[in-house]
Design a protein around this motif. Sequence first.
Motif, PDB file in Angstrom:
ATOM      1  N   LEU A 193      -5.486  -9.429 -11.983  1.00  0.00           N
ATOM      2  CA  LEU A 193      -4.369  -9.009 -12.591  1.00  0.00           C
ATOM      3  C   LEU A 193      -4.647  -8.911 -14.186  1.00  0.00           C
ATOM      4  N   LEU A 194      -5.333  -9.695 -14.519  1.00  0.00           N
ATOM      5  CA  LEU A 194      -5.965  -9.763 -15.984  1.00  0.00           C
ATOM      6  C   LEU A 194      -6.986  -8.328 -16.138  1.00  0.00           C
ATOM      7  N   ARG A 195      -7.704  -8.156 -15.029  1.00  0.00           N
ATOM      8  CA  ARG A 195      -8.806  -6.926 -15.282  1.00  0.00           C
ATOM      9  C   ARG A 195      -7.800  -5.788 -15.102  1.00  0.00           C
ATOM     10  N   ILE A 196      -6.694  -5.785 -14.356  1.00  0.00           N
ATOM     11  CA  ILE A 196      -5.940  -4.649 -14.369  1.00  0.00           C
ATOM     12  C   ILE A 196      -5.466  -4.449 -15.791  1.00  0.00           C
ATOM     13  N   CYS A 197      -4.810  -5.514 -16.364  1.00  0.00           N
ATOM     14  CA  CYS A 197      -4.026  -5.318 -17.711  1.00  0.00           C
ATOM     15  C   CYS A 197      -5.310  -4.812 -18.866  1.00  0.00           C
ATOM     16  N   ARG A 198      -6.391  -5.159 -18.664  1.00  0.00           N
ATOM     17  CA  ARG A 198      -7.609  -4.890 -19.541  1.00  0.00           C
ATOM     18  C   ARG A 198      -7.868  -3.380 -19.352  1.00  0.00           C
ATOM     19  N   GLU A 199      -7.831  -3.004 -18.162  1.00  0.00           N
ATOM     20  CA  GLU A 199      -8.414  -1.707 -17.749  1.00  0.00           C
ATOM     21  C   GLU A 199      -7.454  -0.318 -18.067  1.00  0.00           C
ATOM     22  N   TYR A 200      -6.099  -1.024 -18.199  1.00  0.00           N
ATOM     23  CA  TYR A 200      -5.150  -0.112 -18.382  1.00  0.00           C
ATOM     24  C   TYR A 200      -4.443  -0.181 -19.685  1.00  0.00           C
ATOM     25  N   HIS A 201      -5.425  -0.907 -20.479  1.00  0.00           N
ATOM     26  CA  HIS A 201      -5.327  -1.104 -22.112  1.00  0.00           C
ATOM     27  C   HIS A 201      -3.660  -1.786 -22.325  1.00  0.00           C
TER      28      HIS A 201
ATOM     29  N   ILE B  94       1.848  -4.403 -13.513  1.00  0.00           N
ATOM     30  CA  ILE B  94       2.005  -4.641 -14.893  1.00  0.00           C
ATOM     31  C   ILE B  94       3.435  -4.620 -15.242  1.00  0.00           C
ATOM     32  N   SER B  95       4.193  -3.892 -14.721  1.00  0.00           N
ATOM     33  CA  SER B  95       5.521  -4.033 -15.094  1.00  0.00           C
ATOM     34  C   SER B  95       6.249  -5.233 -14.585  1.00  0.00           C
ATOM     35  N   SER B  96       5.842  -5.700 -13.536  1.00  0.00           N
ATOM     36  CA  SER B  96       6.064  -7.101 -13.098  1.00  0.00           C
ATOM     37  C   SER B  96       6.064  -8.200 -13.737  1.00  0.00           C
ATOM     38  N   LEU B  97       4.630  -8.387 -14.345  1.00  0.00           N
ATOM     39  CA  LEU B  97       4.255  -9.183 -15.232  1.00  0.00           C
ATOM     40  C   LEU B  97       4.719  -9.443 -16.633  1.00  0.00           C
ATOM     41  N   GLU B  98       5.545  -8.246 -16.907  1.00  0.00           N
ATOM     42  CA  GLU B  98       6.295  -8.298 -18.048  1.00  0.00           C
ATOM     43  C   GLU B  98       7.379  -9.155 -18.040  1.00  0.00           C
ATOM     44  N   GLU B  99       7.778  -9.779 -16.743  1.00  0.00           N
ATOM     45  CA  GLU B  99       8.963 -10.453 -16.544  1.00  0.00           C
ATOM     46  C   GLU B  99       8.350 -11.908 -16.692  1.00  0.00           C
ATOM     47  N   GLU B 100       8.796 -12.676 -17.530  1.00  0.00           N
ATOM     48  CA  GLU B 100       8.277 -14.060 -17.928  1.00  0.00           C
ATOM     49  C   GLU B 100       8.326 -15.200 -16.774  1.00  0.00           C
ATOM     50  N   CYS B 101       9.135 -14.990 -16.048  1.00  0.00           N
ATOM     51  CA  CYS B 101       9.318 -15.816 -14.696  1.00  0.00           C
ATOM     52  C   CYS B 101       8.210 -15.563 -13.932  1.00  0.00           C
TER      53      CYS B 101
ATOM     54  N   LEU C  33      -4.988  -4.792  -4.894  1.00  0.00           N
ATOM     55  CA  LEU C  33      -5.454  -4.777  -6.126  1.00  0.00           C
ATOM     56  C   LEU C  33      -6.766  -4.138  -6.440  1.00  0.00           C
ATOM     57  N   SER C  34      -7.400  -4.107  -5.565  1.00  0.00           N
ATOM     58  CA  SER C  34      -8.817  -3.338  -5.496  1.00  0.00           C
ATOM     59  C   SER C  34      -8.861  -1.902  -5.534  1.00  0.00           C
ATOM     60  N   ALA C  35      -7.747  -1.202  -5.050  1.00  0.00           N
ATOM     61  CA  ALA C  35      -7.848  -0.165  -4.827  1.00  0.00           C
ATOM     62  C   ALA C  35      -7.606   0.694  -6.095  1.00  0.00           C
ATOM     63  N   ASP C  36      -7.423   0.254  -7.125  1.00  0.00           N
ATOM     64  CA  ASP C  36      -7.635   0.915  -8.423  1.00  0.00           C
ATOM     65  C   ASP C  36      -6.686   2.237  -8.616  1.00  0.00           C
ATOM     66  N   ALA C  37      -5.406   2.224  -7.986  1.00  0.00           N
ATOM     67  CA  ALA C  37      -4.644   3.306  -8.089  1.00  0.00           C
ATOM     68  C   ALA C  37      -3.845   2.832  -9.197  1.00  0.00           C
ATOM     69  N   PRO C  38      -3.553   4.076 -10.123  1.00  0.00           N
ATOM     70  CA  PRO C  38      -2.697   3.906 -11.213  1.00  0.00           C
ATOM     71  C   PRO C  38      -1.136   3.787 -11.130  1.00  0.00           C
ATOM     72  N   SER C  39      -0.643   3.915  -9.843  1.00  0.00           N
ATOM     73  CA  SER C  39       0.723   3.600  -9.694  1.00  0.00           C
ATOM     74  C   SER C  39       1.059   2.271  -9.281  1.00  0.00           C
TER      75      SER C  39
ATOM     76  N   GLU D 275       0.798  -1.263  -0.195  1.00  0.00           N
ATOM     77  CA  GLU D 275      -0.035   0.086  -0.042  1.00  0.00           C
ATOM     78  C   GLU D 275       0.778   1.220   0.043  1.00  0.00           C
ATOM     79  N   ARG D 276       2.084   1.386   0.645  1.00  0.00           N
ATOM     80  CA  ARG D 276       2.745   2.384   0.691  1.00  0.00           C
ATOM     81  C   ARG D 276       3.915   2.609  -0.341  1.00  0.00           C
ATOM     82  N   ASP D 277       4.304   1.448  -0.795  1.00  0.00           N
ATOM     83  CA  ASP D 277       5.401   1.288  -1.815  1.00  0.00           C
ATOM     84  C   ASP D 277       5.309   0.124  -2.592  1.00  0.00           C
ATOM     85  N   THR D 278       4.261   0.002  -3.722  1.00  0.00           N
ATOM     86  CA  THR D 278       3.971  -1.015  -4.335  1.00  0.00           C
ATOM     87  C   THR D 278       5.218  -1.803  -4.849  1.00  0.00           C
TER      88      THR D 278
END
Length: 279
Positions: free
Chosen positions: A246-254, A221-228, A209-215, A171-174
């Motif tokens: 996580l799928l919802r966030i990907c979709r909502e943030y295009h 999303i940045s972490s999911l870009e790492e395949e592992c 994940l339910s807070a809908d904060a852009p940061s 919550e403080r430093d994602t």
Amino acid sequence: MRVLEQFLKDTPKLCAENSADILLSNVQNGIVFAQEAELSAETCGTFWTLLISHLTQEQFYNREADGLSEFLSELAAVYAYFSTNAREQAGAARKRGEILREAFDRHWQEKILLHPDVMRAKMLLAQGEFPANEDICRDILVAGFPEEVEDYTPEILEYLGWDEILEEVLERDTPKGIRMWRTLPDAAKLPLAANREAAEKLLLNWDVLSADAPSTAEAFISSLEEECFAKQIFQNDFAKGLQYNLLRICREYHRLDLEQHCRDLMQASSYTDPAESQN
């Protein structure tokens, strides 16, 4: 006191570094050989420090240190014998024993919780073992990120779960919270799909994940870009809620490309689309 004075005269080797008079004075002040033997809430002598270093995590969490209670009781009786009259010895010994045990437990707790055996914790996690009464995930986080628990007393930390610590950091430093979280699946080594208990314990559907904060969304999303990391989450069947969010966030943030890739990972492993379980 006369008994002790005679004892010291009969055992001169005890007075090699300190005279009998100094030792007698220390007894009257409550401590003999303070550097080695002092034990209080604030001070832990070298003897006690060494003893604690040889006790195991299992002994602490199971409260089973063979002979410890008897040893402290006998030590308290010795102090009482030399420092009080015969009529008061039993009560003084009992009180001194309680004080010694409370102080010992405090320093033992501090050692186990603030300086855990991280190698043992990682080994158990890699084996998919979660001992009762212990929190090996907290041990790994404390050892790797001690700054995140420095404001907690050992008394509070013992009853604080690893997920509570991590939720606060997320919550403080994602980004940092995700780095901390990832140390646990990484330590597990084996694919989480092969160990349901480990997957359900580690792949939590975080409240943040339910807070809908852009940061927050950008960090995940940045972490999911790492395949592992993406494989750890999506190539198992035991994290439906986390996968769905996580799928919802990907979709909502295009980030439809990343969403599709995560779905492909699930499909390649023959896992069910978590969105289906939400319907």
